[in-house]
Write a protein that holds these residues in place. Structure first.
Motif, short mmCIF file in Angstrom:
data_model
loop_
_atom_site.label_atom_id
_atom_site.label_comp_id
_atom_site.label_asym_id
_atom_site.label_seq_id
_atom_site.Cartn_x
_atom_site.Cartn_y
_atom_site.Cartn_z
N UNK A 11 21.68 -33.78 26.03
CA UNK A 11 22.23 -32.81 25.45
C UNK A 11 22.95 -33.29 24.20
N UNK A 12 22.36 -32.96 22.88
CA UNK A 12 23.19 -33.17 21.74
C UNK A 12 22.36 -34.43 20.97
N UNK A 13 21.38 -34.44 19.51
CA UNK A 13 21.08 -34.72 19.01
C UNK A 13 21.07 -35.47 17.97
N UNK A 17 21.59 -39.98 21.06
CA UNK A 17 20.02 -39.03 21.67
C UNK A 17 18.96 -39.13 21.18
N UNK A 18 19.23 -39.79 19.72
CA UNK A 18 18.08 -40.99 19.14
C UNK A 18 17.29 -42.01 19.81
N UNK A 19 18.22 -42.76 19.46
CA UNK A 19 18.37 -44.03 21.04
C UNK A 19 18.14 -43.35 22.05
N UNK A 20 18.09 -42.70 22.85
CA UNK A 20 18.36 -42.45 24.15
C UNK A 20 17.00 -41.59 23.98
N UNK A 21 16.25 -41.38 23.79
CA UNK A 21 14.75 -40.64 23.04
C UNK A 21 13.63 -41.58 22.68
N UNK A 32 13.27 -34.14 25.83
CA UNK A 32 13.65 -32.88 25.63
C UNK A 32 15.11 -32.85 25.42
N UNK A 33 15.03 -32.75 23.73
CA UNK A 33 16.89 -32.89 22.95
C UNK A 33 16.77 -31.40 22.31
N UNK A 34 18.53 -30.81 22.91
CA UNK A 34 18.98 -30.02 22.45
C UNK A 34 20.30 -29.86 21.54
N UNK A 35 19.94 -29.25 20.19
CA UNK A 35 20.87 -28.93 19.87
C UNK A 35 20.75 -28.39 18.56
N UNK A 36 21.95 -27.55 18.18
CA UNK A 36 21.58 -26.38 17.12
C UNK A 36 21.42 -26.96 15.49
N UNK A 37 20.97 -28.29 15.09
CA UNK A 37 20.98 -28.29 14.13
C UNK A 37 19.10 -28.83 13.61
N UNK A 38 18.21 -28.13 13.14
CA UNK A 38 17.00 -27.89 12.95
C UNK A 38 17.17 -29.41 12.61
N UNK A 39 17.15 -30.31 12.28
CA UNK A 39 16.51 -31.77 11.37
C UNK A 39 17.76 -32.60 12.29
N UNK A 43 16.51 -34.78 17.71
CA UNK A 43 15.57 -33.38 18.00
C UNK A 43 13.87 -34.39 17.25
N UNK A 44 14.02 -34.76 16.17
CA UNK A 44 13.25 -35.20 15.15
C UNK A 44 11.69 -35.73 15.73
#
Ligand code: ADP
Ligand code: MG
Length: 371
Positions: A11-13, A17-21, A32-39, A43-44
């Motif tokens: 939860x959170x982008x 979150x990026x370094x977790x991914x 999977x990332x959940x975040x309201x920001x398209x960028x 999420x990217x």
């Protein structure tokens, strides 16, 4: 145990979150990332980006359907959303742990119960509580919003009852804590990983320097006695144990001029001050987040080399990257944020060298070259 091939979510982008991914992907998990920001930075690069609000039922449903386990990258994630997810998937840290860390008064009283020392403090719910709070803290003291403050925001140094009232109103008359202001010698932090079976791995203590309320550098090993660094590690472990904490937990401490170790705050997630673990320890804090979430044994936190981490804020942009890469022992990490705003965390670098003194020298030289 959740093993490679499975899908795990965050939860959170943001950059955490990026370094977790990144860690999860290199360990063979789908993300999977959940975040309201398209960028959003995370999420990217995730396999799936669910673009929804953190309380959006459909978004959470989709996440639960895709993931075997879910964690968070920010502490203000709605506890109700963690509870909802926990009905059908593994969630770590728990909603209960996150709720403690979300509130400055709650985390301090929890730390005290676990045997840690805090500065004198009092909760201020209503303006009527101010006089009694001052009795406890005296002046100078610091008024802090109980919830949602970060990087020194929602805080003010206060020196009189009128000051406290004025700032309390300025903060929207929202719940605050008043804290006695301490004469600090140093600030340090400890991060650990703990899995559901109670296995713990603690990282070395980092010494942190803030500029304008934002972390500037973290240095490891910290320039503090083994007695005090071991105490900090033991206290962080005691705190995690008392909460039956699962996941990565960061604990910030003050060291006062008279060498007292004082609990400041905790974060139920990886922490900026432990970004040095990306390059300088056997396991990174993000691999630890994956391991503890998935029920694996926490990895070795052993330090491989002295290291200095330097944050790169948007104020520095544009940066001449050739000057940064000219250093052979420097590891650059950028978060993929398009817009460089003042005070925005855009990236960091770690300098590894044979001694702390040498690493500091190089880290400072590069910083002075690019600012
Ligand atoms: P944040 O959530 O913004 O990190 P902190 O409570 O960690 O909030 O406070 C930010 C910084 O302000 C600390 O790192 C420290 O430098 C200073 N500070 C906070 N509380 C105190 C205190 N009681 N005494 C002295 N300095 C403090
Ligand atoms: Mg802090």
């Amino acid at each position: 145990m959740i093993l490679p091939g499975a899908t795990i979510g965050v939860l959170g982008g943001g950059q955490l979150g990026r370094m977790f991914v990144t860690a999860a992907r290199s360990m063979g998990y789908k993300t999977v990332v959940l975040d309201p920001d398209t960028n959003s930075p995370a999420g990217l690069i995730a396999d799936t980006h669910i673009c929804s609000g953190f309380e959006d039922e459909n978004g959470l449903k989709q996440m639960a359907a895709l993931c075997a386990a879910v964690t968070t990258e920010f502490e203000n994630v709605p506890a109700a959303s963690l509870r909802k997810l926990a009905e059908s998937v593994i969630v770590a840290p728990s909603a209960e742990s996150v709720e403690i860390a979300q509130h400055r008064g709650r985390e301090k009283s929890y730390a005290q119960q676990a045997g840690l020392q805090t500065t004198a403090y009092a909760n201020i719910v209503l303006a009527d509580d101010i006089a009694a709070a001052i009795e406890i803290t005296g002046f100078p003291s610091i008024l802090k919003l109980s919830c949602l403050g970060y990087d020194g925001k929602g805080q003010a140094i206060v020196n009189s009852e009128q000051d406290v009232l004025a700032k309390f109103k300025e903060f929207g008359s929202l719940e605050c804590v008043l804290e006695k202001m301490l004469d600090l010698k140093q600030e340090v932090s400890v991060i650990l990983g703990r899995n559901a079976a109670g296995e713990v791995s603690v990282f070395p203590v980092a010494e942190n320097v803030h500029v304008n309320g934002i972390l500037h550098t973290s240095t490891v090993p910290a320039n503090a006695s083994g007695f005090i660094t071991e105490k900090a590690q033991k206290q962080a472990m005691a705190l995690a144990e008392s909460m039956n904490y699962v996941g990565v937990l960061a604990v910030e401490f003050f060291i006062t001029q008279d060498n007292k170790l004082i609990f400041n705050e905790m974060a139920p997630r990886p922490h900026n001050s432990s970004h040095y673990t990306l390059d300088a320890t056997v396991t990174s804090q993000f691999e630890q987040q994956v391991r503890t979430l998935c029920g694996l044994t926490p990895g070795d936190g052993r330090l491989i080399s002295p290291v200095v981490m330097v944050n790169l804020l948007g104020d520095l942009w544009p940066v001449d990257w050739a000057k940064v890469f000219a250093e052979k022992g420097l590891k650059l990490h950028l978060y993929g944020k398009e817009e460089a705003r003042a005070g925005r965390k855009m990236g960091h670098y770690n300098v590894l060298s044979e001694s702390v003194a040498q690493a500091k020298k190089i880290a400072e030289k590069v910083f002075n070259n690019i600012r």
